[in-house]
Design a protein around this motif. Structure first.
Motif, PDB file in Angstrom:
ATOM      1  N   SER A 259       0.825  -1.185   0.000  1.00 27.12           N
ATOM      2  CA  SER A 259       0.000   0.000   0.000  1.00 27.12           C
ATOM      3  C   SER A 259       0.874   1.255   0.000  1.00 27.12           C
ATOM      4  CB  SER A 259      -0.867  -0.042   1.263  1.00 27.12           C
ATOM      5  OG  SER A 259      -1.502   1.172   1.442  1.00 27.12           O
ATOM      6  N   GLY A 260       0.439   2.278  -0.732  1.00 28.67           N
ATOM      7  CA  GLY A 260       1.168   3.550  -0.746  1.00 28.67           C
ATOM      8  C   GLY A 260       2.462   3.507  -1.540  1.00 28.67           C
ATOM      9  N   SER A 264      -1.286   2.890  -8.164  1.00 29.97           N
ATOM     10  CA  SER A 264      -2.283   3.565  -9.007  1.00 29.97           C
ATOM     11  C   SER A 264      -1.631   4.370 -10.118  1.00 29.97           C
ATOM     12  CB  SER A 264      -3.194   4.489  -8.207  1.00 29.97           C
ATOM     13  OG  SER A 264      -2.924   4.410  -6.859  1.00 29.97           O
ATOM     14  N   ARG A 268      -2.163   3.866 -14.145  1.00 31.47           N
ATOM     15  CA  ARG A 268      -2.562   4.915 -15.073  1.00 31.47           C
ATOM     16  C   ARG A 268      -1.579   5.008 -16.237  1.00 31.47           C
ATOM     17  NH1 ARG A 268      -3.067   9.936 -11.285  1.00 31.47           N
ATOM     18  NH2 ARG A 268      -4.092  11.035 -12.980  1.00 31.47           N
ATOM     19  N   PRO A 286     -20.246   3.608  -6.123  1.00 33.27           N
ATOM     20  CA  PRO A 286     -19.234   4.653  -6.268  1.00 33.27           C
ATOM     21  C   PRO A 286     -17.922   4.320  -5.563  1.00 33.27           C
ATOM     22  CG  PRO A 286     -21.055   5.391  -4.876  1.00 33.27           C
ATOM     23  CD  PRO A 286     -21.453   4.083  -5.431  1.00 33.27           C
ATOM     24  N   ASP A 287     -17.963   3.391  -4.608  1.00 30.79           N
ATOM     25  CA  ASP A 287     -16.733   2.990  -3.936  1.00 30.79           C
ATOM     26  C   ASP A 287     -16.066   1.787  -4.580  1.00 30.79           C
ATOM     27  OD1 ASP A 287     -18.187   3.966  -0.809  1.00 30.79           O
ATOM     28  OD2 ASP A 287     -16.592   4.972  -1.944  1.00 30.79           O
ATOM     29  N   ALA A 319      -4.325  -7.166   6.800  1.00 31.69           N
ATOM     30  CA  ALA A 319      -4.768  -7.416   5.425  1.00 31.69           C
ATOM     31  C   ALA A 319      -3.663  -8.074   4.616  1.00 31.69           C
ATOM     32  CB  ALA A 319      -5.189  -6.104   4.765  1.00 31.69           C
ATOM     33  N   LEU A 320      -2.432  -8.073   5.175  1.00 33.02           N
ATOM     34  CA  LEU A 320      -1.296  -8.666   4.472  1.00 33.02           C
ATOM     35  C   LEU A 320      -1.268 -10.189   4.622  1.00 33.02           C
ATOM     36  CD1 LEU A 320       1.134  -6.086   6.038  1.00 33.02           C
ATOM     37  CD2 LEU A 320       0.642  -6.155   3.618  1.00 33.02           C
ATOM     38  N   TYR A 348     -14.730  -4.724  -1.932  1.00 32.93           N
ATOM     39  CA  TYR A 348     -14.301  -4.384  -0.586  1.00 32.93           C
ATOM     40  C   TYR A 348     -14.279  -2.863  -0.499  1.00 32.93           C
ATOM     41  CZ  TYR A 348     -11.501  -3.848   3.606  1.00 32.93           C
ATOM     42  OH  TYR A 348     -11.051  -3.488   4.854  1.00 32.93           O
ATOM     43  N   HIS A 350     -13.117   0.386   0.903  1.00 33.30           N
ATOM     44  CA  HIS A 350     -11.994   0.828   1.729  1.00 33.30           C
ATOM     45  C   HIS A 350     -12.395   1.893   2.745  1.00 33.30           C
ATOM     46  CE1 HIS A 350      -9.529  -0.991  -1.547  1.00 33.30           C
ATOM     47  NE2 HIS A 350      -8.775  -1.336  -0.525  1.00 33.30           N
ATOM     48  N   VAL A 351     -13.530   2.547   2.500  1.00 35.62           N
ATOM     49  CA  VAL A 351     -13.954   3.604   3.425  1.00 35.62           C
ATOM     50  C   VAL A 351     -14.635   2.989   4.653  1.00 35.62           C
ATOM     51  CG1 VAL A 351     -15.371   5.657   3.685  1.00 35.62           C
ATOM     52  CG2 VAL A 351     -14.190   5.235   1.530  1.00 35.62           C
ATOM     53  N   LYS A 401       5.473   7.929   2.516  1.00 35.34           N
ATOM     54  CA  LYS A 401       4.343   7.958   3.445  1.00 35.34           C
ATOM     55  C   LYS A 401       4.302   9.287   4.202  1.00 35.34           C
ATOM     56  CE  LYS A 401       2.970   3.395   3.345  1.00 35.34           C
ATOM     57  NZ  LYS A 401       2.981   2.056   3.854  1.00 35.34           N
ATOM     58  N   ARG A 404       2.715  11.681   1.917  1.00 36.26           N
ATOM     59  CA  ARG A 404       1.294  11.436   1.756  1.00 36.26           C
ATOM     60  C   ARG A 404       0.494  11.822   2.986  1.00 36.26           C
ATOM     61  NH1 ARG A 404      -0.771   5.345   1.596  1.00 36.26           N
ATOM     62  NH2 ARG A 404      -0.698   5.743   3.829  1.00 36.26           N
ATOM     63  N   ASP A 405       1.013  11.502   4.192  1.00 34.96           N
ATOM     64  CA  ASP A 405       0.194  11.567   5.412  1.00 34.96           C
ATOM     65  C   ASP A 405       0.479  12.723   6.358  1.00 34.96           C
ATOM     66  OD1 ASP A 405       0.288   7.935   5.758  1.00 34.96           O
ATOM     67  OD2 ASP A 405      -1.024   9.249   4.586  1.00 34.96           O
TER      68      ASP A 405
ATOM     69  N   ASP B  43      -2.414  -1.564  10.695  1.00 33.56           N
ATOM     70  CA  ASP B  43      -2.714  -1.882   9.294  1.00 33.56           C
ATOM     71  C   ASP B  43      -3.984  -1.167   8.871  1.00 33.56           C
ATOM     72  OD1 ASP B  43      -3.953  -4.629   7.390  1.00 33.56           O
ATOM     73  OD2 ASP B  43      -2.333  -3.268   6.817  1.00 33.56           O
ATOM     74  N   GLU B  46      -3.228   2.363   8.101  1.00 34.96           N
ATOM     75  CA  GLU B  46      -2.615   2.461   6.777  1.00 34.96           C
ATOM     76  C   GLU B  46      -3.688   2.400   5.696  1.00 34.96           C
ATOM     77  OE1 GLU B  46       0.291   3.050   5.329  1.00 34.96           O
ATOM     78  OE2 GLU B  46      -0.551   2.575   3.370  1.00 34.96           O
ATOM     79  N   LEU B  48      -6.837   3.184   5.855  1.00 32.35           N
ATOM     80  CA  LEU B  48      -7.646   4.397   5.821  1.00 32.35           C
ATOM     81  C   LEU B  48      -6.853   5.588   5.289  1.00 32.35           C
ATOM     82  CD1 LEU B  48      -9.615   3.856   9.113  1.00 32.35           C
ATOM     83  CD2 LEU B  48     -10.632   4.213   6.856  1.00 32.35           C
TER      84      LEU B  48
END
Lengths: 590, 87
Positions: A259-260, A264, A268, A286-287, A319-320, A348, A350-351, A401, A404-405, B43, B46, B48
């Motif tokens: 992830s991250g 994506s 693209r 929509p999700d 989730a891994l 699934y 994600h929200v 990260k 991003r965060d 996790d 991450e 979210l």
């Protein structure tokens, strides 16, 4: 030059003679025997581009306004051009005479530039154009299009005359050596364009042909001896493949990354090669994580979680972990879509962290499955035609990260660190081992060019498995050798810290691989095209295709470094894999 | 969420609140529970955070969310300003 001296000798004879009767005799003799200065000048070798300016145009002082300050010996030069006798009492040295000749030439040239944009001037030049006096376009695909003279500056002494091709709308050096030393200001920057606006019937249709460089490698990436026998063998092999073509089958690509890590962006770039824009299924949830474009469908493997967020929290499972995935369903549905059937795939969210109602996904030309476990299950792995793994080093992952965060409410450097550390054991145990199965791996590491703590400058390595039937690895200069290449130097100036390439053979978990590595950043378009022109086996269909794709997606992260470049190349390799499997040609998107 | 399904800044804020909450929960879980549950909690954070980042990008890339004209035309496709010509 000999002709000019001849003229000068003749003139000096005229100048030194004093008696009127001799003058008038000489004059009448000159008029009858000698051509006018203008005709003589335009008849000189190298002066074929000039047209003869009407004498009454020159005699009108208004047309010459401003030239007196630009031309030395203006009065004398004007007299020379108009074949007027200079004042008899003036004696000029040879050197002064030569300067006068040059001044006359410049004066005529400047008058000529003004004359060209008058109606009569245009007419005169039109005749020369129709007669092909200015030469033809050297470009093969212009088919011998007659050209027009043009200057790149209106100031004398700046640059020489060039020829303008109306078909390809480009300028070239004149075809004959002697013509190359004429000053461009004697024709002006406007002339050819004004000519074509005045006589639009002479505008040729646009150059339609575009030269596509074809090499042995582009025609067929399997290398074969360039002998008649080799070529025959290759064409036979192609025919066999066509007969065995699996028409209508879906090509399946797998992309694994944490992830991250830029999945994506990679998606693209890849789908951009095939054209169209990837969107979630119209009118659906929509999700939804699914993206659909003309030729490709991208499925997120998180949709095959068998434990939702609540379930994982209760059991203490990330989730891994494989326990959270429904590999049976994954295999079943990927197999179905590969065989051309649709699948009702779960979603699934994600929200919310819950599993939503399934969505129906039709079988596409190219199916991309991306997520944490595309190569984990052996059955799924065997369905994949091409596998890519994004291997991001710990330092870079941390830097990304943070980028991003950090702006997020609630996050701090501490929480980001904790999140990475808590996930690391499961990542190392279940995700990382998949990289040995990939056909191509992109490794993103900190740069070695400068000490860089922030992960802004990246060293990106493309690891390519050897011996695969569906693609040939990209290489630099000489396949199988080891190359270290810094493109910045005399031909190319780069800004700090520059660019460094490496290419060489290696082994990856016991298998032979070729590694192409780029460290540094692109600063200008010309660096990119320069680099592209030195890479071999890129699977690009025309010169500049990689640069074009990078430009098209210049807003994506990584567009100025190895991630963008090497991901674009992988996209081209995916296209090659698709073409080899289906025997269908994919027209490059512009 | 708008009924037409286009991402909006409101969605982004919703997710960001969840991220904040998840971080607090992770800190608590790690103090009170074992390593496995601690890992699962982080996790979650991450997941979210990634969802928030993706939503932000989606809003930026979606013309209907960023361009007021597009928003208007989405709601009133018959309006004069929204006529589309096919060449």
């Amino acid at each position: 030059m000999a002709a000019r001296q001849g003229r000068q000798a003749a003139n000096s004879v005229d100048l030194v003679s004093e008696s009127d009767s001799e003058d008038s005799e000489d004059m009448s003799g000159s008029d009858a025997d000698e051509p006018s200065w203008i005709s003589w000048f335009c008849g000189l070798r190298g002066n074929e581009f000039f047209c003869e300016v009407d004498e009454d145009y020159i005699e009108d002082d208004f047309n010459l306004s401003g030239l007196a300050s630009q031309v030395p010996y203006y009065e004398y030069a004007l007299d020379m051009i108009l074949d007027n006798e200079p004042p008899a009492d003036v004696m000029l040295t040879d050197q002064q005479h030569e300067m006068l000749e040059n001044a006359a030439e410049m004066l005529y040239g400047l008058i000529h530039a003004r004359y060209l944009v008058t109606q009569r001037g245009l007419n005169a030049m039109l005749e020369k154009f129709k007669n092909c006096d200015f030469g033809r376009c050297p470009r093969v695909l212009c088919d011998g299009q007659p050209c027009l003279p043009v200057g790149t500056s209106d100031l004398p002494g700046t640059s020489t005359v060039k020829i303008f091709c109306p078909k390809c709308e480009d300028i070239y050096y004149p075809r004959i050596d002697y013509q190359c030393s004429i000053d461009g200001a004697y024709f002006g920057t406007t002339f050819p364009h004004l000519m074509l606006m005045t006589y639009p019937m002479y505008r040729p249709p646009k150059a339609t042909g575009k030269y596509v460089p074809l090499t042995m490698q582009t025609l067929n990436a399997n290398r074969v001896r360039a002998t008649p026998a080799g070529l025959q063998a290759r064409s036979r092999a192609r025919v066999c493949r066509v007969q065995a073509a699996k028409d209508g089958k879906t090509v399946v690509i797998g992309l694994a990354a944490d992830s991250g890590c830029g999945k994506s962006t990679f998606m693209r770039r890849m789908t951009s090669i095939f054209g169209g824009s990837a969107k979630p299924p119209a009118g659906g949830n929509p999700d939804s994580n699914t993206l659909i474009s003309d030729m490709t469908t991208v499925i997120c493997l998180d949709d095959y979680h068998c434990l939702d967020r609540k379930g994982r929290a209760e059991k203490g499972v990330t989730a891994l972990a494989p326990e959270a995935q429904n590999f049976d369903l994954m295999y079943e549905q990927v197999k179905a879509m590969k065989e051309g059937k649709a699948a009702d795939k779960p979603i699934y969210n994600h929200v919310t962290g819950a599993l939503d109602a399934p969505e129906k996904i039709e079988s596409p030309n190219i199916l991309v499955i991306e997520g944490l476990h595309p190569f984990y299950d052996e059955r799924v792995r065997d369905l994949l035609d091409f596998k890519v793994y994004l291997d991001i080093s710990d330092e870079i992952k941390f830097a990304w990260k943070i980028q991003r965060d950090m702006a997020e409410r609630g996050h701090s450097l501490d929480s980001i660190k904790k999140s990475i550390e808590a996930r690391k054991p499961d990542f190392d145990a279940y995700i990382d081992p998949q990289k040995k199965h990939a056909d191509m791996i992109i490794q993103v590491l900190p740069t070695q060019l400068v000490p860089d703590d922030e992960g802004k400058i990246l060293r990106v390595r493309l690891i390519q498995k050897e011996g695969k039937k569906l693609f040939d690895p990209v290489y630099l200069f000489d396949e199988g050798s080891t190359i270290s290449w810094i493109p910045c130097g005399r031909k190319l100036t780069c800004s700090f810290p520059g660019i460094k390439f490496y290419y060489g053979p290696d082994t990856w978990y016991g298998e032979d691989v070729s590694v192409l590595e780029m460290d540094g950043q692109f600063d200008k378009l010309e660096e990119l095209i320069y680099v592209e022109s030195h890479l071999s086996n890129t699977s690009a269909k025309f010169y500049g295709e990689i640069t074009q794709q990078m430009l098209k997606n210049s807003s994506f992260p990584g567009s100025n470094n190895g991630t963008g470049l090497l991901q674009t190349i992988i996209g081209l390799k995916v296209r090659e894999v698709y073409e080899r499997i289906t025997e269908k040609e994919v027209v490059p998107v512009s | 969420m708008r009924s037409s399904g286009h991402p909006s800044m409101k969605d982004v804020e919703e997710i960001e609140k969840k991220v904040e909450q998840a971080i607090k929960d992770a800190d608590t879980t790690c103090k009170e529970s074992d390593a496995a549950h601690c890992a699962a909690a982080w996790d979650n954070v991450e997941e979210l955070s990634a969802a928030a980042a993706h939503k932000k990008v989606a809003v930026q890339n979606d013309p209907i969310s960023t361009d007021p004209l597009e928003q208007f035309c989405d709601d009133n496709p018959d309006a004069d300003e929204c006529r589309v010509y096919e060449d």
